[in-house]
Motif scaffolding. Sequence first.
Motif, PDB file in Angstrom:
ATOM      1  N   GLY A 113       0.806  -1.206   0.000  1.00 35.07           N
ATOM      2  CA  GLY A 113       0.000   0.000   0.000  1.00 35.07           C
ATOM      3  C   GLY A 113       0.843   1.262   0.000  1.00 35.07           C
ATOM      4  N   ALA A 114       2.114   1.094   0.351  1.00 36.98           N
ATOM      5  CA  ALA A 114       3.087   2.193   0.278  1.00 36.98           C
ATOM      6  C   ALA A 114       2.520   3.507   0.796  1.00 36.98           C
ATOM      7  N   VAL A 115       2.700   4.592   0.061  1.00 37.74           N
ATOM      8  CA  VAL A 115       2.318   5.911   0.575  1.00 37.74           C
ATOM      9  C   VAL A 115       0.816   6.149   0.546  1.00 37.74           C
ATOM     10  N   LEU A 116       0.044   5.190   0.033  1.00 38.21           N
ATOM     11  CA  LEU A 116      -1.413   5.333   0.138  1.00 38.21           C
ATOM     12  C   LEU A 116      -1.834   5.383   1.607  1.00 38.21           C
ATOM     13  N   ALA A 117      -0.939   4.937   2.501  1.00 39.66           N
ATOM     14  CA  ALA A 117      -1.212   5.022   3.929  1.00 39.66           C
ATOM     15  C   ALA A 117      -1.579   6.446   4.325  1.00 39.66           C
ATOM     16  N   VAL A 118      -1.033   7.419   3.598  1.00 38.38           N
ATOM     17  CA  VAL A 118      -1.314   8.822   3.919  1.00 38.38           C
ATOM     18  C   VAL A 118      -2.553   9.311   3.166  1.00 38.38           C
ATOM     19  N   SER A 119      -2.603   8.999   1.850  1.00 35.74           N
ATOM     20  CA  SER A 119      -3.654   9.606   1.032  1.00 35.74           C
ATOM     21  C   SER A 119      -4.930   8.772   0.999  1.00 35.74           C
ATOM     22  N   ASN A 120      -4.815   7.473   1.128  1.00 27.74           N
ATOM     23  CA  ASN A 120      -5.988   6.612   0.971  1.00 27.74           C
ATOM     24  C   ASN A 120      -5.831   5.392   1.891  1.00 27.74           C
ATOM     25  N   PRO A 121      -5.889   5.645   3.201  1.00 31.67           N
ATOM     26  CA  PRO A 121      -5.489   4.604   4.154  1.00 31.67           C
ATOM     27  C   PRO A 121      -6.305   3.314   4.058  1.00 31.67           C
ATOM     28  N   ILE A 175      -7.148   1.574   1.527  1.00 29.47           N
ATOM     29  CA  ILE A 175      -6.512   0.636   0.594  1.00 29.47           C
ATOM     30  C   ILE A 175      -5.263   0.035   1.242  1.00 29.47           C
ATOM     31  N   GLN A 176      -4.463   0.908   1.857  1.00 26.91           N
ATOM     32  CA  GLN A 176      -3.225   0.411   2.467  1.00 26.91           C
ATOM     33  C   GLN A 176      -3.537  -0.596   3.578  1.00 26.91           C
ATOM     34  N   LEU A 177      -4.531  -0.293   4.409  1.00 23.74           N
ATOM     35  CA  LEU A 177      -4.835  -1.195   5.529  1.00 23.74           C
ATOM     36  C   LEU A 177      -5.276  -2.560   5.013  1.00 23.74           C
ATOM     37  N   GLN A 224      -0.012  -1.732  12.493  1.00 24.47           N
ATOM     38  CA  GLN A 224      -0.631  -3.056  12.684  1.00 24.47           C
ATOM     39  C   GLN A 224      -1.903  -2.959  13.540  1.00 24.47           C
ATOM     40  N   ALA A 225      -1.896  -2.045  14.518  1.00 18.90           N
ATOM     41  CA  ALA A 225      -3.098  -1.882  15.350  1.00 18.90           C
ATOM     42  C   ALA A 225      -4.252  -1.371  14.497  1.00 18.90           C
ATOM     43  N   GLN A 226      -3.951  -0.419  13.600  1.00 17.17           N
ATOM     44  CA  GLN A 226      -5.000   0.113  12.719  1.00 17.17           C
ATOM     45  C   GLN A 226      -5.518  -0.979  11.775  1.00 17.17           C
ATOM     46  N   ILE A 227      -4.572  -1.801  11.293  1.00 15.71           N
ATOM     47  CA  ILE A 227      -4.964  -2.921  10.413  1.00 15.71           C
ATOM     48  C   ILE A 227      -5.951  -3.819  11.159  1.00 15.71           C
ATOM     49  N   ASN A 228      -5.615  -4.139  12.408  1.00  7.72           N
ATOM     50  CA  ASN A 228      -6.487  -5.015  13.195  1.00  7.72           C
ATOM     51  C   ASN A 228      -7.874  -4.411  13.355  1.00  7.72           C
TER      52      ASN A 228
END
Lengths: 292, 655
Positions: A193-201, A203-205, A238-242
């Motif tokens: 997910g790379a930098v999508l963590a910032v712009s589109n979290p 998808i990254q999660l 990882q907490a956000q992913i969970n």
Amino acid sequence: MSKLGYFPGCSLEHSALEYDQSSRYVCRKLGIELVELPDWSCCGAHAAHHTQHKLACALSARNLSIATTLGLGSVVAPCPACYSGLKFAQTALKNDPQLKEKFKNELKLDCNAEGKVFSLVELLSQLAPETLKAQVKVDLGELKVVAYYGCLLVRPPKLVQFDDPENPSSMDDLLTAAGVQMLPWDYKVQCCGAVLAVSNPDIQLKLSGDILQMAKLAGAEAVAVACPLCHANLDLRQAQINKYCGSKFKLPILYFTQVMGLAFGASPKELGIDKHMVAAGPLLSKAGINQA
Amino acid sequence: MKIGVFICHCGNNISAAVGVELVARHALRLPGVVCAHTIHHACSEPGQLLIQKCIREKGLNRVVIGACSPRVHEATFQRVLVQAGLNPYLLELANLREQCSWVHEDREAATRKAIDLIDMAVGKVARLQPLLSSKVDVNKRTLVIGGGIAGIQAALDVADSGHEVVLVERTPTIGGNMARMDKVFPTLDCSACILTPKMVELATHPNITLHTYSEVEQVSGFVGNFKVQIRKKARLVDMEKCTGCGACTLKCPIKAPAEFNLGLDKRGAVYIPFPQAVPHIPVIDKSICTYVLKKKCGLCQKICPTDAIAFEQQDEVLEEEFGAIIVATGYELMDWTVYGEYGHGKYKDVITSLQYERILSASGPTGGHIRRPSDGKEPEVIAIIACVGSRDAAHGRPYCSSVCCMYSAKYAMLTREHLPNSRVYIFYMDIRAYSKMYEEFVQRAQEKYGANYVRGRVSKVFERNGRLVLQGADTLLGQPVELEADLVVLAVGITGTASTIALAKKLNISHDEYGFLTESHPKLRPVESSTPGIFIAGACQSPKDIPLTVAQASSAASKVLGLISHDKLETSPLVAEVNIRRCVGCFRCLDVCPFSAIEEQVLRDGSKVARVNPALCQGCGLCSAICPPAAIALSGFTDDQLISQMEGLCSQNPV
């Protein structure tokens, strides 16, 4: 290869300090002298190559020219984004003599096009497995790990020309030599997910969650990585992913250099393992290593 | 010297970039030129008539035509000269199209270049001499290399016309890849039903000699007179005594992956490739037979009721002569394991299209029941991935393999017929169904058989919880897709073969980087190879379906019949000739000649000089270029002719 330029890049000074510590430790143990490029500057990261080809080349060319001035043949960059930027610029200058000439005359940048730009994985892969094995002091044979390569370490294949772009094995080989039990799995180069963590979290999660899920299915107790951004997405978030995926992952994410460092006898603290969000303590205790 | 110059407009192919009138006016001022005309189409009837009229009325004895490449129309214009009573070799062509108008945009510069080309042609034509061709006998026998459907069809067509044919097949049976197939599009008739009768017809045809398990070892000679060495590999089974009962194949204790079933099951060291094999006679695999390797076992010999096992058999080399050769060596699937995204071959249930043919086939390893290789279970979800190794420049395969769209639709139909509760997904880039009844076939797969077509490439195949997972994009929905499947069939691209490349070198014919043989002209000479008398048919030329392969095979056969209908052939007089008074006998020409046309000749004083066999010489000019004392001249390209051509270029004739 015993002495070469070291380009840490911004991450390794701050968010991935432990990657810097462990990289330097492993190289020292293996007799590789790293000379940090004095006054190095930003590699340009994603911003530069999305803005302008020439700008992206110039930023990395500046760092390469510092190495050339110091007479350092080759340069190693542990961060895959830095590595990709340097390699991209070097290849562009090799293939475009006019650009090289322009940089030389207008920017006073003179880069040695013959020297090699290494990622740390590629650099250590040049060593004979026996050299690595000779340094192993701690048996990590109980540790089940999957190697996660991410996108830029082995891609794009025409630029990188190292390892298999779809099913790489170099990091697995390094850690196998260090005595770790490496598990086969199919998400070695899947996108985090790379930098999508910032712009589109969202998808990254989802993407990072898939990677952790596959690592779990493969039976891994930890994931070895070689990229600060992969690490941030899989560990820091990882907490956000969970929360997002409704999962309960507690999977330690370790830099491959930290795993090698443990095998070479360093303490977890020396390698910065205490800096991670997902605690590796329980896992290390199981392997007979004290956190102190 | 009366030279006529004719400048062709070629519609506007030439005149669009070249001032043809200006070129013609310039030509009139050149020494020896008595008339110069422009013609809209020099090759058309009015054009030909104008040239002939000028030859007769102006008494021309040399002709220059500025038109297209000699490869296109040299023969046409030579005939024009002959009909007007001139020797055909008193013609010089200036290529104003391919080498001038088509490649330049600047009209003024292109016109200047056209004038230079005409200056050169006029310079050379003045020195040309009439040449006479000689005649050689034509051997009426034909060699067909390759026993797939292309070779079978070509051999039958030639043999049916009453001529003798020898067919050489590398493997122990004829039938080729078509014999592996289950049913064939677009009519879904069973491949065996239409192929095996032809195989039997070939084997029993009075005009055909069949050599299976044999290879062409060496080829020499030229059109009408080829000499070929054929190696008949030792089968270790006496073909006269063997009745094909197959008892030996049942008893053999050694096992190896069966080639015919593409490794899906095993065969013995002594085996018959498949039940309908022709000839229906076993062969012993010398690389694994323990009796051959260590003189242990010999079970087959003990149980053979007719004493046909012949371990003492040796390879046999036959020397044969032929007038024509048809190459029909077929294709292979490219090595798809280079695709790491599909697992490099580590998943047992990711198989190739040809393997799926065998699984569908009633004579295949599963008896025609669809069972996946890993655990023998019936698959519920079958995914087909198109264009694996086709239209993929990243893997060095930019071309379309032309049959995969059609057989993918076929697999959907056959799968749903075998397993009505199954679901079939086809991941594709585009559907290419261009031929007769093809588009309707694909429609039927979608509408009647419920094939799920997903437009988009699959980026990854991996295993999760014991099932194969396909990840990709549905580019029509603009969404990523994930599919769990039980069996994945890769529509693997077609490639030329290493053995065809090796054969092409022996035959001195050209091939491309993918191992496909190159036709002499992509449109007008599609079955001729680059060497006269050698023809090509089927998928060894390019990926092809069965209808096109059969059509091309018949076309090659008709070209062969055209050739051997002559008792004698005219040879080109454009050959090298040795001036024996200048030759010092160094024989460097012998080393460079690609056609083995140079011989040693002993003169009366005992000294040795070179001699050119005009029947073998192809007029390439290598010998003439390398000869240190300049003793070899190439007719039509002699030193004084070429120097005169250069003088034409350097004369700076005013424009």
